[in-house]
Design a protein around this motif. Structure first.
Motif, PDB file in Angstrom:
ATOM      1  N   PHE A 113       3.125 127.517 -81.767  1.00  0.00           N
ATOM      2  CA  PHE A 113       1.918 126.930 -81.198  1.00  0.00           C
ATOM      3  C   PHE A 113       2.055 126.708 -79.691  1.00  0.00           C
ATOM      4  N   ILE A 114       3.260 126.410 -79.217  1.00  0.00           N
ATOM      5  CA  ILE A 114       3.464 126.297 -77.764  1.00  0.00           C
ATOM      6  C   ILE A 114       3.144 127.617 -77.081  1.00  0.00           C
ATOM      7  N   THR A 115       3.703 128.708 -77.609  1.00  0.00           N
ATOM      8  CA  THR A 115       3.490 130.016 -76.990  1.00  0.00           C
ATOM      9  C   THR A 115       2.041 130.467 -77.121  1.00  0.00           C
ATOM     10  N   LEU A 116       1.392 130.140 -78.243  1.00  0.00           N
ATOM     11  CA  LEU A 116      -0.031 130.444 -78.385  1.00  0.00           C
ATOM     12  C   LEU A 116      -0.852 129.669 -77.358  1.00  0.00           C
ATOM     13  N   GLY A 117      -0.454 128.417 -77.110  1.00  0.00           N
ATOM     14  CA  GLY A 117      -1.148 127.622 -76.102  1.00  0.00           C
ATOM     15  C   GLY A 117      -1.001 128.209 -74.709  1.00  0.00           C
ATOM     16  N   ILE A 118       0.219 128.656 -74.383  1.00  0.00           N
ATOM     17  CA  ILE A 118       0.454 129.277 -73.074  1.00  0.00           C
ATOM     18  C   ILE A 118      -0.392 130.536 -72.922  1.00  0.00           C
ATOM     19  N   LEU A 119      -0.381 131.394 -73.938  1.00  0.00           N
ATOM     20  CA  LEU A 119      -1.135 132.649 -73.877  1.00  0.00           C
ATOM     21  C   LEU A 119      -2.636 132.382 -73.810  1.00  0.00           C
ATOM     22  N   THR A 120      -3.127 131.439 -74.601  1.00  0.00           N
ATOM     23  CA  THR A 120      -4.557 131.106 -74.574  1.00  0.00           C
ATOM     24  C   THR A 120      -4.972 130.594 -73.201  1.00  0.00           C
ATOM     25  N   GLY A 121      -4.139 129.744 -72.598  1.00  0.00           N
ATOM     26  CA  GLY A 121      -4.429 129.238 -71.259  1.00  0.00           C
ATOM     27  C   GLY A 121      -4.471 130.345 -70.227  1.00  0.00           C
ATOM     28  N   GLN A 122      -3.567 131.320 -70.351  1.00  0.00           N
ATOM     29  CA  GLN A 122      -3.570 132.452 -69.424  1.00  0.00           C
ATOM     30  C   GLN A 122      -4.842 133.280 -69.567  1.00  0.00           C
TER      31      GLN A 122
ATOM     32  N   TYR B  13      10.155 134.593 -60.473  1.00  0.00           N
ATOM     33  CA  TYR B  13      10.396 135.914 -59.896  1.00  0.00           C
ATOM     34  C   TYR B  13       9.474 136.988 -60.454  1.00  0.00           C
ATOM     35  N   ALA B  14       8.708 136.665 -61.499  1.00  0.00           N
ATOM     36  CA  ALA B  14       7.890 137.679 -62.159  1.00  0.00           C
ATOM     37  C   ALA B  14       6.905 138.334 -61.197  1.00  0.00           C
ATOM     38  N   THR B  15       6.149 137.511 -60.438  1.00  0.00           N
ATOM     39  CA  THR B  15       5.140 138.055 -59.520  1.00  0.00           C
ATOM     40  C   THR B  15       5.785 138.933 -58.460  1.00  0.00           C
ATOM     41  N   TYR B  16       6.937 138.473 -57.926  1.00  0.00           N
ATOM     42  CA  TYR B  16       7.659 139.251 -56.913  1.00  0.00           C
ATOM     43  C   TYR B  16       8.073 140.619 -57.461  1.00  0.00           C
ATOM     44  N   VAL B  17       8.607 140.612 -58.667  1.00  0.00           N
ATOM     45  CA  VAL B  17       9.068 141.857 -59.280  1.00  0.00           C
ATOM     46  C   VAL B  17       7.892 142.775 -59.585  1.00  0.00           C
ATOM     47  N   PHE B  18       6.803 142.223 -60.063  1.00  0.00           N
ATOM     48  CA  PHE B  18       5.622 143.037 -60.365  1.00  0.00           C
ATOM     49  C   PHE B  18       5.081 143.689 -59.095  1.00  0.00           C
ATOM     50  N   ASN B  19       5.106 142.945 -57.987  1.00  0.00           N
ATOM     51  CA  ASN B  19       4.680 143.513 -56.705  1.00  0.00           C
ATOM     52  C   ASN B  19       5.574 144.683 -56.301  1.00  0.00           C
ATOM     53  N   LYS B  20       6.878 144.490 -56.413  1.00  0.00           N
ATOM     54  CA  LYS B  20       7.831 145.525 -56.021  1.00  0.00           C
ATOM     55  C   LYS B  20       7.723 146.766 -56.916  1.00  0.00           C
ATOM     56  N   ALA B  21       7.253 146.550 -58.142  1.00  0.00           N
ATOM     57  CA  ALA B  21       7.097 147.672 -59.066  1.00  0.00           C
ATOM     58  C   ALA B  21       5.841 148.477 -58.785  1.00  0.00           C
ATOM     59  N   GLY B  22       5.069 148.037 -57.773  1.00  0.00           N
ATOM     60  CA  GLY B  22       3.890 148.781 -57.374  1.00  0.00           C
ATOM     61  C   GLY B  22       2.610 148.371 -58.079  1.00  0.00           C
ATOM     62  N   ILE B  23       2.637 147.259 -58.794  1.00  0.00           N
ATOM     63  CA  ILE B  23       1.433 146.795 -59.483  1.00  0.00           C
ATOM     64  C   ILE B  23       0.520 146.105 -58.477  1.00  0.00           C
ATOM     65  N   ALA B  24      -0.732 146.512 -58.433  1.00  0.00           N
ATOM     66  CA  ALA B  24      -1.681 145.952 -57.473  1.00  0.00           C
ATOM     67  C   ALA B  24      -1.866 144.458 -57.721  1.00  0.00           C
ATOM     68  N   GLN B  25      -2.071 143.714 -56.614  1.00  0.00           N
ATOM     69  CA  GLN B  25      -2.211 142.262 -56.696  1.00  0.00           C
ATOM     70  C   GLN B  25      -3.319 141.854 -57.666  1.00  0.00           C
ATOM     71  N   ALA B  26      -4.395 142.608 -57.699  1.00  0.00           N
ATOM     72  CA  ALA B  26      -5.526 142.255 -58.563  1.00  0.00           C
ATOM     73  C   ALA B  26      -5.172 142.353 -60.046  1.00  0.00           C
ATOM     74  N   TYR B  27      -4.146 143.149 -60.375  1.00  0.00           N
ATOM     75  CA  TYR B  27      -3.784 143.345 -61.788  1.00  0.00           C
ATOM     76  C   TYR B  27      -2.610 142.478 -62.235  1.00  0.00           C
ATOM     77  N   ILE B  28      -1.965 141.803 -61.282  1.00  0.00           N
ATOM     78  CA  ILE B  28      -0.792 140.993 -61.638  1.00  0.00           C
ATOM     79  C   ILE B  28      -1.127 139.885 -62.636  1.00  0.00           C
ATOM     80  N   PRO B  29      -2.284 139.173 -62.523  1.00  0.00           N
ATOM     81  CA  PRO B  29      -2.598 138.156 -63.546  1.00  0.00           C
ATOM     82  C   PRO B  29      -2.641 138.725 -64.962  1.00  0.00           C
ATOM     83  N   TYR B  30      -3.087 139.961 -65.102  1.00  0.00           N
ATOM     84  CA  TYR B  30      -3.143 140.573 -66.433  1.00  0.00           C
ATOM     85  C   TYR B  30      -1.734 140.924 -66.929  1.00  0.00           C
ATOM     86  N   VAL B  31      -0.880 141.382 -66.002  1.00  0.00           N
ATOM     87  CA  VAL B  31       0.500 141.680 -66.383  1.00  0.00           C
ATOM     88  C   VAL B  31       1.234 140.388 -66.730  1.00  0.00           C
ATOM     89  N   THR B  32       0.924 139.320 -65.996  1.00  0.00           N
ATOM     90  CA  THR B  32       1.539 138.024 -66.281  1.00  0.00           C
ATOM     91  C   THR B  32       1.194 137.566 -67.690  1.00  0.00           C
TER      92      THR B  32
END
Length: 493
Positions: free
Chosen positions: A161-170, A291-310
Motif C-alpha cells: 500500500f505504501i508503494t501504491l500510494g507513491i505511484l498514485t501520487g506520481q 540521482y534519478a533525474t540527473y541520470v535520466f538527463n544524461k541518458a538523453g531523455i527530454a526534460q518534458a518526459y522525465i516525470p513520466y520516466v520517474t
C-alpha cells in the motif's frame, strides 16, 4: 500450504491499507509535483503582506519546513500509536486518526483561497501525525488478523500500500491531471479521499481477535472476529495459536516503552528491529531518487518526459513489493532481507563506477539507469518489504505496541536526519556517497545474518523462544508471580 483466506479477510486488509500506509506513500509523493507552484504562492503571499519579495534563502527555509514538518508529525505519531492501540484497539485507532487527515486536508485545501501559507505547515504536520500512527498500527493489525501460514504475505500489504500510494501520487501529480499551477491546493487536499474510504469500509470488519482475546479478555467477541475473518471451518487452528500465546503472557499487562527497554527478555528483539528500521532509511534509497533525474538527463531523455520516466521508479517499487508478497512464504523473511541488502551493496558499487565514468562512454548513463532500477527492485524485495513484518513477529501481544513505538520512532528519526544531512553528504562526496551506503548495506547484512532467525510459519511464542538463549546468555531466566520473565545472574548461585 493452507487455502487462501476468505474474501472478507481480503476486504478487511484493503480497508485497513487504503486509509493507512497508502496515505503515507501518497503524502510522500504528491508534495513533489507542486514544488515550484507552492514556492510561488508563498512568495506572492509574502509580497501582499509585506510589500516586498521574499528572500530566496528564507523561501527555501519555508519550503523545507513545509516538507520536513511531515517527518516531525510522523515521529510524534509513532510515539502516540502504541498508546492509542492499547486504549482504542487496532481497528479503533485506524478509524480515529482519520480525523487528523480530514483536518489536514481542509487546511491545505483552503490555504490558497485564504492566502495563508502557514496552513500548509499545520496541514502537513497533521497528515504526518496520521502517517506516524498508521505505520505503527496497520502492520500490527494485519499481522494479528492474518493466519500463521499467510502472515508474511498479508503483512506485506503494508509495504504494497505504501508503494501504491507513491505511484498514485506520481500519477495524480502529472500536469495532465492535478499537477497544474491552478490545482496544486486541490492536489494536496485529495488526502481526504482515502480517509473517507476507510471510514466507510473499515467499520464493517472486526477488531483484531488477538487484541480482543488476550488484551481485553473478550473471548466471545474474539471468536466472532475469528469466524468472520477466517471462516467457520478454518478459525480453530488460529484460536489454538492465540490460546497458547495467552498462556505464555498471562497475568502480564501491556508493556510501556520504558518497561520494554529495560526487559532483558526482549533485549535482542528490540535491538534487531531498531537496527533494521534505521538501516532501511540509511540504505541509500533516498540517494537513488536524488540521482534519478540527473541520470535520466544524461541518458538523453527530454526534460518534458522525465516525470513520466520517474513514474517508472514508482511502478518498479510497487512491482517489487508485490513480488516480495508472493515469495515471502516460500523463501522466508531472512533470505529476502539478506538477499536484498547484499544485492543493494552490489548495485552501490556498480553505480559508483558508472557515475565516475559517466562522460567517458555514451552507453554508461544507460548502465547507471539500469542499476538504479535494480537497486529499487532489490530494496522492495528485501528491506522495503520485510522490515515491518519482522517488527511485528519478534514480539508477543503485550510487548508489540511498545515495540512499534520504538521502531517507528527510530525509523522516522532516521528519515528526518537523512533528509537534513543528505544534501551535505552529496555536496561533499558527490557520487562517492554510494560508498557510504555500500558499507551500511554490508553491515546490516552481517548483523541480520548473525542475529535474526527465520520466522516463517512460526508462532509468536516460538519466535520469542528462539531469542531466549541470546537474551539470557550468562544468566538464568525465571518467571515472577506476575508472569514476567526475569533474569538471575549465574554468579548469584
Amino acid at each position: 500450504m493452507h487455502g487462501l483466506p476468505p474474501a472478507t479477510f481480503a476486504l478487511a486488509v484493503f480497508s485497513a491499507g487504503i486509509g493507512g500506509t497508502f496515505q503515507y506513500g501518497y503524502n510522500l509523493s504528491i508534495i513533489n509535483a507542486p514544488t515550484l507552484d507552492v514556492q510561488a504562492f508563498i512568495n506572492e503571499t509574502w509580497s501582499v503582506r509585506i510589500g516586498t519579495n521574499l528572500d530566496s534563502g528564507l523561501l527555501k527555509l519555508l519550503w523545507s519546513i513545509i516538507v520536513s514538518i511531515f517527518t516531525l508529525g510522523g515521529f510524534l505519531g509513532a510515539w502516540l500509536g502504541g498508546h492509542l492501540t492499547i486504549k482504542f484497539g487496532r481497528k479503533g485507532t485506524l478509524l480515529l486518526v482519520n480525523v487528523l487527515t480530514l483536518a489536514g486536508s481542509a487546511l491545505m485545501g483552503t490555504s490558497k483561497p485564504a492566502g495563508i501559507f502557514e496552513l500548509l505547515i499545520v496541514g502537513r504536520f497533521l497528515v504526518g501525525l496520521h502517517s506516524g500512527v498508521s505505520l505503527c498500527v496497520q502492520p500490527m493489525y494485519l499481522g494479528e488478523i492474518a493466519p500463521k501460514a499467510w502472515r508474511g504475505a498479508i503483512s506485506m500489504g503494508s509495504s504494497i500500500f505504501i508503494t501504491l500510494g507513491i505511484l498514485t501520487g506520481q500519477v495524480i501529480g502529472q500536469r495532465e491531471l492535478l499537477g497544474r499551477e491552478q490545482f496544486w491546493h486541490i492536489l494536496l487536499s485529495t488526502v481526504c479521499i482515502p480517509a473517507l474510504l476507510q471510514l466507510l469500509l473499515l467499520p464493517w470488519f472486526p477488531e483484531s481477535p488477538r487484541h480482543l482475546f488476550i488484551d481485553k479478555g473478550l473471548e466471545a467477541k474474539a471468536l466472532q472476529s475469528l469466524r468472520q475473518l477466517h471462516g467457520v471451518n478454518s478459525y480453530l487452528s488460529e484460536l489454538e495459536d492465540i490460546e497458547k500465546e495467552q498462556v505464555a503472557v498471562q497475568l502480564q499487562q501491556s508493556k510501556t516503552l520504558w518497561e520494554l527497554l529495560t526487559d532483558r527478555a526482549t533485549r535482542w528483539q528490540l535491538i534487531t528491529v531498531v537496527t533494521v528500521n534505521v538501516g532501511q532509511q540509511l540504505s541509500g534509497i533516498n540517494a537513488i531518487y536524488f540521482y534519478a533525474t540527473y541520470v535520466f538527463n544524461k541518458a538523453g531523455i527530454a526534460q518534458a518526459y522525465i516525470p513520466y520516466v520517474t513514474m517508472g521508479t514508482g511502478a518498479c517499487e510497487c512491482l517489487s513489493a508485490l513480488c516480495c508478497g508472493l515469495m515471502i512464504e516460500c523463501l522466508g523473511r531472512r533470505v529476502l532481507i539478506l538477499g536484498g541488502y547484499s544485492l543493494m551493496a552490489v548495485w552501490c558499487t556498480l553505480i559508483t563506477l558508472t557515475l565516475t565514468y559517466q562522460a567517458s562512454y555514451f552507453w554508461m548513463p544507460y548502465m547507471t539507469m539500469t542499476f538504479l532500477f535494480a537497486f529499487i527492485l532489490s530494496f522492495g524485495l528485501g528491506p522495503g518489504g520485510v522490515t515491518n513484518i519482522v517488527t511485528g513477529e519478534l514480539f508477543t501481544q503485550t510487548a508489540r505496541p511498545a515495540a512499534y513505538m520504538a521502531s517507528g520512532s527510530m525509523n522516522w528519526l532516521s528519515f528526518f536526519l537523512i533528509s537534513i544531512t543528505f544534501p551535505f553528504i552529496v555536496e561533499s562526496m558527490q557520487h562517492f556517497c554510494f560508498l557510504v551506503f555500500l558499507v551500511e548495506c554490508l553491515l546490516i547484512t552481517l548483523f541480520v545474518y548473525i542475529v535474526l532467525p527465520e520466522t516463517k510459519n512460526k508462532s509468536f511464542v516460538e519466535i520469542e523462544k528462539e531469542f531466549r538463549a541470546r537474551n539470557f546468555r550468562g544468566v538464568s531466566p525465571t518467571v515472577t508471580a506476575d508472569g514476567d520473565v526475569r533474569d538471575v545472574r549465574m554468579s548469584n548461585f
